[in-house]
Write a protein that holds these residues in place. Sequence first.
Motif, PDB file in Angstrom:
ATOM      1  N   ALA A  57       2.572  -2.522   2.357  1.00 50.45           N
ATOM      2  CA  ALA A  57       2.547  -1.984   3.830  1.00 50.45           C
ATOM      3  C   ALA A  57       2.337  -0.663   3.919  1.00 50.45           C
ATOM      4  O   ALA A  57       2.623   0.098   4.982  1.00 50.45           O
ATOM      5  CB  ALA A  57       3.600  -2.407   4.660  1.00 50.45           C
ATOM      6  N   SER A  83       5.910 -10.819   4.974  1.00 45.51           N
ATOM      7  CA  SER A  83       6.361  -9.532   4.987  1.00 45.51           C
ATOM      8  C   SER A  83       7.188  -9.565   6.456  1.00 45.51           C
ATOM      9  O   SER A  83       6.904 -10.110   7.391  1.00 45.51           O
ATOM     10  CB  SER A  83       5.128  -8.575   5.126  1.00 45.51           C
ATOM     11  N   VAL A  87       8.467  -5.949   2.498  1.00 49.93           N
ATOM     12  CA  VAL A  87       7.149  -5.765   2.120  1.00 49.93           C
ATOM     13  C   VAL A  87       6.790  -5.513   0.543  1.00 49.93           C
ATOM     14  O   VAL A  87       7.881  -5.513  -0.148  1.00 49.93           O
ATOM     15  CB  VAL A  87       6.474  -4.707   2.975  1.00 49.93           C
TER      16      VAL A  87
END
Length: 247
Positions: free
Chosen positions: A110, A191, A107
């Motif tokens: 996140a 992601s 990510v």
Amino acid sequence: MQNERLRAAMAAGGWTCAALAAKVEVDPKSVERWVNLARVPRRATAMLAAEALGEDVHALWPALRQARSARAVSPELMALYDQRADVPVSVITDMLAQARERIDVLVYAAVFLHEAYPRLNDLLRERAAEGCGVRVAIGDADSENVRQRGREEKFGHGIESRCRLALMHYRPLAGAPGIEIRTHGTTLYNSLYRADDQMLVNTHVWGLNAYRAPVWHLHRHENGKIFDAYAQSFDAVWATATPVREE
């Protein structure tokens, strides 16, 4: 693979497989397969079971969100969410809790995970203690690609702040046995949240924050190639990432 969310819901309500089977008018062995083999019942039956348990049917069986036409194209697609905000956090945490061999997270930040599930670090430590390898790659707040993503989102320096906050969340895990934390400066097109043979792919859309972009729920299939393509993408980014050291 077991359906831990279903097992917990039944336990919380005092439901046995036989009792739930009688309620929704199926064979008790069917309910046992739902729990122990993560089988997915027919939609109508699933809705009756979810109503009896007082649970959201898609939280118990995320695959029921799937787009049927997409499923016909790829056996790896379990579900398709319009945007990440539609994905119950329990879907992610339950998936991670079931992992036995590998957890990979790629990510920029996140931070919603730690905010919605404060036990995330404890969960990752527990999985690592059971022999599950855990790798987490978060965005380097000082990298040009992270700053560019902020400009594209029209959030300015917001994403850089989120990356630093994510590092604060994950840093306590640095050096923990079985857990590796790294920062990366790559252009991130998706992601990724992987737990063994399941993966959530949060696509990135130019100009939108990730929470407004679609999510694919994939399950590795012997006749599919999508899951492995994303897994290889994770490995490629991981190879360029910088380890986070203990403070």
